[in-house]
Design a protein around this motif. Structure first.
Motif, PDB file in Angstrom:
ATOM      1  N   SER B 131       0.770  -1.135   0.146  1.00 50.44           N
ATOM      2  CA  SER B 131       0.101   0.085  -0.050  1.00 50.44           C
ATOM      3  C   SER B 131       1.005   1.294   0.031  1.00 50.44           C
ATOM      4  N   CYS B 132      -0.001   2.394  -0.149  1.00 50.75           N
ATOM      5  CA  CYS B 132       1.032   3.719  -0.042  1.00 50.75           C
ATOM      6  C   CYS B 132      -0.005   4.811  -0.022  1.00 50.75           C
ATOM      7  N   ALA B 139       1.421   5.291  -7.039  1.00 47.92           N
ATOM      8  CA  ALA B 139       0.463   4.241  -7.189  1.00 47.92           C
ATOM      9  C   ALA B 139       0.571   3.225  -8.104  1.00 47.92           C
ATOM     10  N   VAL B 155      -4.065   0.826  -2.708  1.00 49.24           N
ATOM     11  CA  VAL B 155      -3.269   2.404  -2.741  1.00 49.24           C
ATOM     12  C   VAL B 155      -4.250   3.513  -2.613  1.00 49.24           C
TER      13      VAL B 155
END
Lengths: 410, 410
Positions: B131-132, B139, B155
């Motif tokens: 994830s981010c 992304a 994301v």
């Protein structure tokens, strides 16, 4: 004018074998067949190649370019990744699969390879303007290369191309002229322009510089073989627009064998077309040697050449090597783009959807051996054909920045 | 759980120096300062590096990754071109200029470098989801890398990003959640999610994996030095979003000197921001050590971080090395994109317009020495920010396929 094309010593007719001095000519005066570069190779070794730069110039001793080509301003394309595609292979039931991903080139298509060779030819002949007929990718590759090389550019496309391809061709500063007609009409127009004083000192990379330009596609064959550890793949899937790329990959493999750089092992070449522009596939399935022109109607615009110059050669090579020619519909192209992206993290343009879609179809119809080592080409970038995936170009969810909202959304 | 981070032996606090075991932590328990990887390097030589692959893993002995990292499925980013930019240099009056062009990475931004390191950390910690928080490029890099590595992805982006960045993040098959708020709100939301059971076994590449992730930017320093022939540039222009990349390039240069891989020659680091999000530049010009957060409003969305975590370190490095921090307006960004494209055939995203625009401004204001060897970074691809050049995204002319029509048009 003193010409330097390295190991290339003449042009020869692919039909009748007549030979000509190196020059900006492209058709045989005897039989109107296409001319191509003829070489006198001089002791090319794996070691020489391996010590070269990480771009196509590592193969300069196999190309119509001077020995100092890497020192001149150019885009230095090539040496793109050969991706071991384990996930895609498992999804399709293929034991050993690789994607040769040419979206890694400077303008994100394989066209940078061929244009780089054409730039050298333009320099040799003292041309001041670089030009082409293009389905989109080539226009960007030509205008970028001209900017780097300090040449003028004026390129021709059919009206109605993808916005990204138009923007890319424009941003490099050359002239971009859209022709109200198909690619085949654009191409005919360029042939006219060459005969006109207006087109004097113009290098049309895929017309009067074609015998040099087309040789750039051989580097795909060289790279695949070297990246596999100096051996030929057993099966390869190549997209067909004019068919030039496919014939040159075959030529590249044969040269590597002839020069003793790889073992002489059999390979099968499979040609991939979009159903909406599949004149070669149609001829293949009908058992014909001639290709009947069609009017293209497909989202794979970079492959939308209805009258492919090298169509008959593609038929010959697919048959001779034990491959096949196959085509897929627009929905199959989109599905294949998504399959490649979600398994390998590679975002292909529609032409890559064509090759991966055809690969899937070849396996399903038993035309391709899933136990044999296979390479599939992606020749361009998904960012240039965004419309193909536009139905999924929205976020999964739009939420407020709170855990509750996220919980509700997922 | 047996961890393998190669030469990285601990995490250490950049503020107070407190040391911690390697783990998915990112803030010092003593002083809340940021944690970063600490190493015990073991006889790294130029020869070892030069015999490595043409990607960031040639520097694996300088990164927090296991020695067999290159054998695992990942995007193999890096070893992008350092382009000798003679045309742009002449246009700007700079004697020796290079563009480090990171648009050549697999998803066409420098983010592939940092994500590749984070994937190894996620594997080490047994995380199943990558994830981010992202301004767009990250992304796409995360979802692509997760697809290749066989991890799930989810994301987070601020709503209203460019269509190309959204499409790219979606096509790789992960979940893409848009947050109704700024990047800084997205970032805060991710920090909350880490503390929630929902986020268990999630690796947020730029939050709980940040000490590993951020090290990936060091490879830009290593590559530039190696591509210059194992020496440091005299001046370098780096874009600033969070500021992490700039601090890590400085760290990379210092490591090369400490390990004896390059001579200890002085270098000046210049930081580049968009005027519409220039908190670091504002602080620099006001002579401050602290950075006041701003609300971003600029076309350079990939740099639109109003509260840059590493802002104070950027100020320190620019001042310590004798560089500067400068900013340019949106029209200057667009003009710089076109200048770079038309001189070098490189189509940069808006962040590249920021660095080239700032370079131009630094020369014009006498802050940069035009006689000194200079490197300017392009960190992303123009195809992702097409709107910036949309006013020129039409053909020069649209004509019928006839010479007369062409004559009339040109």
């Amino acid at each position: 004018m003193s010409l330097d094309f390295g190991p290339a010593v003449a042009l020869s007719c692919r039909e009748c074998g007549a030979r000509y001095d190196l020059g900006p000519s492209f058709a045989c005066l005897e039989c109107f067949g296409p001319l191509e570069a003829a070489y006198s190779f001089n002791g090319v070794t794996r070691k020489d190649i391996e010590s070269g730069p990480a771009n196509i110039w590592r193969y300069r001793s196999l190309l119509p370019v001077p020995v100092d080509v890497a020192t001149k301003p150019n885009m230095n394309p090539g040496w793109t990744k050969l991706v071991k595609a384990g996930n895609l292979g498992r999804a399709l039931g293929i034991k050993s699969l690789y994607v040769k991903d040419d979206s890694g080139n400077p303008t994100h298509s394989f066209k940078d390879r061929v244009v780089a060779i054409a730039v050298e030819a333009a320099r040799n002949f003292g041309f001041h303007t670089l030009s082409c007929s293009s389905t989109g990718n080539l226009a960007g590759a030509v205008t970028a290369a001209a900017a780097r090389a300090g040449l003028d550019a004026c390129v021709f496309i059919p009206a109605g191309l993808e916005q990204a391809k138009i923007a890319m061709a424009r941003v490099f500063g050359g002239k971009l002229v859209a022709i109200d007609g198909s690619y085949d009409e654009v191409n005919r127009f360029c042939s006219e322009l060459i005969g006109d004083p207006l087109g004097d000192k113009w290098g049309f990379v895929n017309v009067n510089l074609r015998p040099y330009y087309a040789e750039g596609s051989k580097t795909l064959a060289y790279e695949i073989a070297e990246q596999l550890g100096w051996r030929l793949p057993e099966q390869i899937i190549i997209p067909v627009a004019s068919g030039s790329q496919l014939t040159k990959i075959d030529k590249g493999f044969k040269e590597l064998v002839a020069l003793g750089l790889v073992e002489d092992t059999p390979y099968k070449i499979f040609a991939a077309q979009a159903n909406g522009c599949s004149p070669v596939s149609t001829a293949y399935k009908a058992g014909l040697d001639v290709v009947q022109p069609v009017k293209p109607d497909t989202i794979a615009k970079s492959l939308a050449i209805g009258n492919p110059a090298d169509g008959p050669y593609v038929l010959d090579i697919a048959r001779r090597t034990g491959g096949a020619v196959e085509d897929v519909t627009d929905p199959e192209i989109v599905a294949a783009i998504k399959l490649l992206a979600s398994t390998e993290g590679i975002f292909a343009e529609t032409a890559g959807g064509v090759t991966v879609g055809v690969l899937k179809k070849l396996v399903e119809t038993g035309q391709l051996d899933p136990e044999a080592e296979t390479v599939v080409l992606n020749t361009g970038d998904g960012l240039k054909t965004l419309d193909a995936v536009a139905d999924d170009a929205e976020p999964t969810a739009v939420i407020r920045p709170s855990l509750d909202a996220f919980r509700a959304a997922v």
